[in-house]
Design a protein around this motif. Structure first.
Motif, mmCIF file in Angstrom:
data_model
loop_
_atom_site.group_PDB
_atom_site.id
_atom_site.type_symbol
_atom_site.label_atom_id
_atom_site.label_comp_id
_atom_site.label_asym_id
_atom_site.label_seq_id
_atom_site.Cartn_x
_atom_site.Cartn_y
_atom_site.Cartn_z
ATOM 1 N N HIS A 67 0.445 -0.879 2.064
ATOM 2 C CA HIS A 67 0.452 -1.042 0.613
ATOM 3 C C HIS A 67 -0.823 -0.419 0.037
ATOM 4 C CE1 HIS A 67 0.431 -2.788 -3.335
ATOM 5 N NE2 HIS A 67 1.564 -3.444 -3.135
ATOM 6 N N ALA A 68 -1.943 -0.699 0.703
ATOM 7 C CA ALA A 68 -3.219 -0.121 0.274
ATOM 8 C C ALA A 68 -3.219 1.393 0.472
ATOM 9 C CB ALA A 68 -4.370 -0.760 1.039
ATOM 10 N N SER A 71 -1.376 2.796 -2.421
ATOM 11 C CA SER A 71 -2.174 2.551 -3.632
ATOM 12 C C SER A 71 -3.341 3.534 -3.706
ATOM 13 C CB SER A 71 -2.719 1.118 -3.633
ATOM 14 O OG SER A 71 -1.667 0.188 -3.605
ATOM 15 N N ILE A 74 -2.194 7.007 -4.532
ATOM 16 C CA ILE A 74 -1.887 7.120 -5.961
ATOM 17 C C ILE A 74 -3.181 7.328 -6.752
ATOM 18 C CG2 ILE A 74 -1.046 5.840 -7.991
ATOM 19 C CD1 ILE A 74 1.022 4.525 -6.058
ATOM 20 N N GLU A 97 6.986 -1.280 -3.520
ATOM 21 C CA GLU A 97 6.633 -1.325 -4.944
ATOM 22 C C GLU A 97 5.816 -0.082 -5.342
ATOM 23 O OE1 GLU A 97 3.755 -4.239 -5.945
ATOM 24 O OE2 GLU A 97 4.053 -4.026 -8.093
ATOM 25 N N MET A 98 4.909 0.311 -4.432
ATOM 26 C CA MET A 98 4.027 1.449 -4.726
ATOM 27 C C MET A 98 4.782 2.772 -4.705
ATOM 28 S SD MET A 98 1.132 0.433 -5.497
ATOM 29 C CE MET A 98 1.644 -1.137 -6.106
ATOM 30 N N CYS A 101 5.713 3.339 -8.102
ATOM 31 C CA CYS A 101 4.537 3.695 -8.915
ATOM 32 C C CYS A 101 4.165 5.158 -8.695
ATOM 33 C CB CYS A 101 3.360 2.787 -8.566
ATOM 34 S SG CYS A 101 3.631 1.066 -9.023
ATOM 35 N N VAL B 70 -1.940 0.734 -12.191
ATOM 36 C CA VAL B 70 -0.844 1.023 -11.254
ATOM 37 C C VAL B 70 0.021 -0.209 -11.021
ATOM 38 C CG1 VAL B 70 -0.209 1.812 -8.941
ATOM 39 C CG2 VAL B 70 -2.114 2.894 -10.130
ATOM 40 N N SER B 74 -3.164 -4.264 -6.258
ATOM 41 C CA SER B 74 -3.963 -3.365 -5.420
ATOM 42 C C SER B 74 -4.945 -2.490 -6.191
ATOM 43 C CB SER B 74 -3.024 -2.481 -4.595
ATOM 44 O OG SER B 74 -2.177 -1.747 -5.438
ATOM 45 N N SER B 77 -7.665 -0.896 -4.080
ATOM 46 C CA SER B 77 -7.254 0.271 -3.286
ATOM 47 C C SER B 77 -7.108 1.501 -4.177
ATOM 48 C CB SER B 77 -5.914 0.018 -2.583
ATOM 49 O OG SER B 77 -5.928 -1.219 -1.956
ATOM 50 N N VAL B 78 -6.560 1.311 -5.366
ATOM 51 C CA VAL B 78 -6.400 2.430 -6.295
ATOM 52 C C VAL B 78 -7.768 3.018 -6.636
ATOM 53 C CG1 VAL B 78 -5.687 3.090 -8.632
ATOM 54 C CG2 VAL B 78 -4.231 1.568 -7.273
ATOM 55 N N GLN B 117 -6.672 -9.369 -0.280
ATOM 56 C CA GLN B 117 -6.683 -8.459 0.875
ATOM 57 C C GLN B 117 -7.235 -7.081 0.490
ATOM 58 O OE1 GLN B 117 -2.721 -7.442 2.556
ATOM 59 N NE2 GLN B 117 -3.445 -5.382 2.181
ATOM 60 N N PHE B 118 -6.805 -6.609 -0.684
ATOM 61 C CA PHE B 118 -7.156 -5.243 -1.083
ATOM 62 C C PHE B 118 -8.643 -5.117 -1.394
ATOM 63 C CE2 PHE B 118 -2.741 -6.101 -1.992
ATOM 64 C CZ PHE B 118 -2.106 -5.020 -1.419
#
Lengths: 401, 307
Positions: A67-68, A71, A74, A97-98, A101, B70, B74, B77-78, B117-118
């Motif tokens: 997921h990270a 993310s 992105i 989900e990402m 996005c 986003v 997260s 992370s972004v 977590q992120f």
């Protein structure tokens, strides 16, 4: 890690995962954010070694989850960087989900998916459940049959994604273990040829353009959301043309031409198998064996599943007496599995009333051998002879107990 | 670096007026304080939440700086991806080094709960960014649901006051300590009434060579049930009653930034907000005593840590 050197006119033997990592090295992206998961781990691992040895300029983010990973890709893409990643199975599911996005924000990220089944029960082996589950996320999807196609698709994916008429993320699938962990023959290109082919990424907007501050990912209500989705459709529609053009250009460079679909012994065939991915190799052998027995057997391999190429598929299948669509994923409760539904819809919209059956095969890494595909051709001959397609939904290689 | 009110008044706000925040919302005040404290260019990332929806209803935007949203969970992370992209592109000479500061503004739900977590992953990897938690102690954007930042005894719509339960039954998570345990260069707690303290912390944070985190209490009139004109007073009371200590962990050394000469009794804090109204009933006296003890113990522990 010693990188694989290009030697003119020579083939190299590489594992599929290694092929993906070598292409990532040759592309030399700005950012890679990835997380290890069987059977994709060797992609991340090998690429990490290229980073550690300074073979690439890439900043590698060893994230704490898929997921990270998505993310971060992105974020990097919105900041104007070329971002690549790789995952499979459960990792792709965690990204789900990402994925939306990435496509909705028009981030042209390229991602290798080393196809793996989804739990439960736990299974780490290959089928296409992961990517088929992501088929409506707005990502372009292409699949490889063999190691050479893994190499070629990984290069083309970047060009397709970043094309100004497309600007959408691309996932390119390769079968876990079957391609990912086996050695296959690959003709590589010199690094500089790959770099020239993919070119440099020129983002339309960037978060790092301080002089022109841009708002990304605004809150979109009933008054604009629909139109934005319509624009995404437009990008997907354009991708059909772009994928074919990029495949053609790549063909001129390498002699290996790529399109949306690839027919094999199909033109005069009466019975046809439609398939995606690595098992197409076994179907070729089966078609040859059936031809040797006087059966007019052929195959249509679908390379590009998103966007789905309905005209190419219907055009190739229009005069076939019976068609077997092979699905390596399961769409519980639907009137057929993903590939079957798309093929039938393409035929129906063009007024083609063919006899089509749907085989589920190879789930959770079950091997499917040419002899089994020969049986599918014989089943199709039966359909032609009796004029009865029922049962439409069948299993190949399933034990009854 | 001294912060002068006159200088601040002459700066253009990086968050434009005309946003859609509720009257009395502290978040936009905090965002302006933070961005005014930073010299030089910034890129901002915001997860889903109040701040995101009030500042970016397409086709409008309140952001005069590059900004991205986003998803909910997260943002760390972004922002890590953006910061890494900048590092990569600068290193390769593809863009010039503009000395950009990367800032996240995220609610407590996006930070304490779904995003933990992120942020843990991103700060362990050492991405150089400032993460601001706009801590209004519940999921306010969805309508006041409890988060792990919600204090014990508080009413929320998912920790309602019923016949057998007196609001939230667990104490809040000590996220600031959890982040500090990652041993990143700079971690702090702040509140908007102490604007100079907050802005000084922001300057220390962005000057640090690595990740920084500031947990900012963000009073919310709608969720906490008080009149919109009381936001700054409520913020001050939180510090005076030691419910929200202002402190920092600067390169491992812990320092209290505000020590009330006399700690305001907890009951004053509880009386100031409707979310604690039920605690004033006689049958909840034992719980109030328990909370009073909790605050006293936490404060004593912090004072000891800062010695």
């Amino acid at each position: 890690m010693q990188e694989t050197q290009y030697v003119k006119g020579k083939f190299v033997a590489l594992e599929g995962d290694r092929v993906v990592a070598e292409v990532m090295r040759q592309i030399n992206p700005d950012v890679v954010a990835a997380y290890p998961i069987t059977p994709q781990t060797e992609v991340v691992q090998t690429f990490s070694e290229f980073v550690a040895d300074g073979r690439v300029d890439t900043e590698f983010i060893a994230v704490e989850s898929e997921h990270a990973a998505m993310s971060a890709c992105i974020g990097a893409s919105a900041a104007g960087a070329r971002a690549l990643t790789a995952t499979c199975g459960a990792g792709l599911a965690l990204m789900w989900e990402m994925l939306w996005c990435a496509s909705g924000l028009r981030c042209p990220i390229a991602m290798a998916v080393v196809n793996r089944s989804l739990s439960a029960p736990l299974n780490i082996l290959t089928d296409q459940t992961d990517m088929m589950g992501a088929r409506d996320t707005g990502w372009i999807q292409i699949y490889a049959e063999n190691h050479q196609e893994v190499y070629d698709n990984a290069i083309q994916a970047v060009r397709i994604a970043e094309h100004p008429d497309v600007v959408l993320p691309v996932m390119h699938g390769l079968a876990g273990f079957v391609l990912g962990h086996t050695l296959g023959r690959v003709e590589m290109l010199p690094d500089e040829v790959v770099k020239e082919f993919v070119g440099s990424y020129k983002p339309r907007y960037s978060l790092l353009d301080i002089e022109h501050p841009t708002t990304f990912g605004a809150y979109d209500h009933w008054d604009y959301f629909f139109e934005h989705k319509r624009q995404q459709w437009e990008g997907m529609n354009c991708a059909l043309k772009v994928i074919a053009e990029v495949g053609e250009e790549y063909g001129k460079l390498t002699g290996r031409h790529y399109g949306l679909v690839e027919p094999y012994m199909l033109e005069d065939a009466e019975v046809a198998i439609v398939i995606i991915g690595s098992a197409a190799g076994a179907v070729r052998v089966a078609a040859d064996q059936m031809r040797a027995q006087g059966v007019k057997a052929g195959m249509l391999k679908i390379r590009c599943f998103r966007p789905f190429p309905p005209s190419a598929v219907a055009g190739a299948l229009k005069d076939k007496k019976a068609i077997a669509v092979m699905d390596r994923s399961s769409c519980f409760g639907a009137e057929g599995n993903p590939v079957f539904i798309e093929v039938c819809s393409s035929l129906f919209q063009r007024g083609i009333r063919a006899k089509v059956v749907d085989y589920t095969y190879g789930l959770g890494g079950r091997d499917t051998v040419p002899g089994e595909f020969c049986q599918v051709y014989r089943d199709l001959l039966q359909v032609v002879q009796t004029g009865v397609a029922e049962p439409v939904f069948r299993y190949l290689g399933l034990r009854d107990f | 670096m001294t912060i002068k009110l006159k200088d601040i008044c002459n700066q253009q706000d990086r968050l434009a007026p005309g946003h859609r925040a509720c009257t009395g919302c502290s978040e936009t005040t905090i965002v302006r304080q933070v961005l005014q404290a930073i010299n030089g260019p910034v890129v901002v990332a915001t997860p889903t939440g109040c701040l995101e929806i009030i500042t970016s209803p397409y086709p409008f935007t309140s952001w005069r700086v590059p900004w991205i949203h986003v998803a909910f969970e997260s943002v760390a992370s972004v922002l890590a991806g953006i910061e890494t992209a900048n590092r990569s592109l600068v290193k390769q000479g593809k863009i010039k080094d503009q000395d950009i500061h990367f800032v996240a503004f995220a609610g407590d739900g996006a930070t304490y709960d779904i995003g933990l977590q992120f942020i843990s992953g991103a700060i362990e990897r050492g991405h150089k960014f400032l993460y601001i938690c706009l801590n209004n102690e519940a999921y306010m954007n969805t309508g006041i649901q409890r988060s792990s930042a919600t204090p014990q005894g508080a009413w929320t719509t998912t920790s309602p006051v019923g016949k057998v339960l007196p609001g939230k039954t667990q104490p809040r998570k000590d996220l600031t300590a959890i982040i500090a345990a990652h041993n990143i260069p700079y971690v702090a707690q702040a509140a908007p009434h102490a604007w100079r303290d907050l802005m000084t912390k922001v300057q220390k944070a962005v000057a640090a060579d690595g990740p920084s985190f500031i947990n900012v209490l963000s009073p919310c009139p709608r969720g906490w049930r008080y009149e919109p004109n009381e936001t700054i007073a409520i913020s001050r009371l939180a510090a005076d009653s030691c419910v929200w200590p202002l402190y920092e962990v600067d390169h491992g050394s812990c320092r209290l930034n505000y020590k009330p000469s006399q700690r305001s009794p907890l009951i004053d804090w509880l009386k100031s907000q409707g979310r604690f109204g039920h605690l004033l009933r006689p049958e909840n006296k034992p719980l109030v005593d328990e909370l009073e003890n909790w605050v006293a113990n936490e404060w004593a522990r912090l004072v000891k840590r800062c010695q």
